[in-house]
Design a protein around this motif. Structure first.
Motif: not given
Length: 137
Positions: A98-100, A111, A114, A118, A125, A127-128, A131
């Motif tokens: 998870v990116m972040g 999530v 993305s 990878d 991969v 992304q959240l 926020e």
């Protein structure tokens, strides 16, 4: 062997509907398998973990899921990275990154996919979607 009659009806209804053509090399869609006999969703398996069936249909995932577990790994990398178990909306679990901010990834976070792979590790991969929680400003 016990044969559940509902799965036979389900098999007849959607046997060809979920088949996908081989995807293009640049396609970032995540695919998974679904057992045509019992309907169990799984990620990259040869046999169904529930009924041991080998008749698996390939389907495309919507790419939305929930973080079930996340940990920070410091081994074999120049910088810390996270490894997360993501439960996808279709019902299967996949290991990915998870990116972040590492401290901002928690169980229960939503999530979205993305990248399907990878380039270094070959795992999905994410992304959240929301926020990360921020303290009082």
């Amino acid at each position: 062997m016990y044969h559940h009659s509902a799965s036979v009806a389900r098999q007849g209804l959607g046997s060809g509907a979920g088949l996908l053509e081989p995807s293009a090399p640049g396609n970032d869609a995540m695919t998974f398998q679904r057992c045509t006999w019992c309907g169990t969703a799984m990620y990259h398996r040869l046999l169904c973990p529930v009924c041991q069936g080998s008749d698996l249909r390939t389907e495309r995932s919507e790419g939305v899921g929930i973080v079930r577990h996340s940990t920070v790994v410091h081994r074999n990398t120049p910088a810390a990275r996270n490894v997360s178990m993501i439960e996808m909306a279709e019902g299967f679990v996949v290991r990915g990154r998870v990116m972040g901010p590492l401290i901002g990834i928690h169980s229960g976070d939503r999530v979205r996919l993305s990248a399907a792979k990878d380039p270094v590790r070959g795992e999905p991969v994410f992304q959240l979607l929301d926020e990360p929680y921020r303290a009082w400003s």
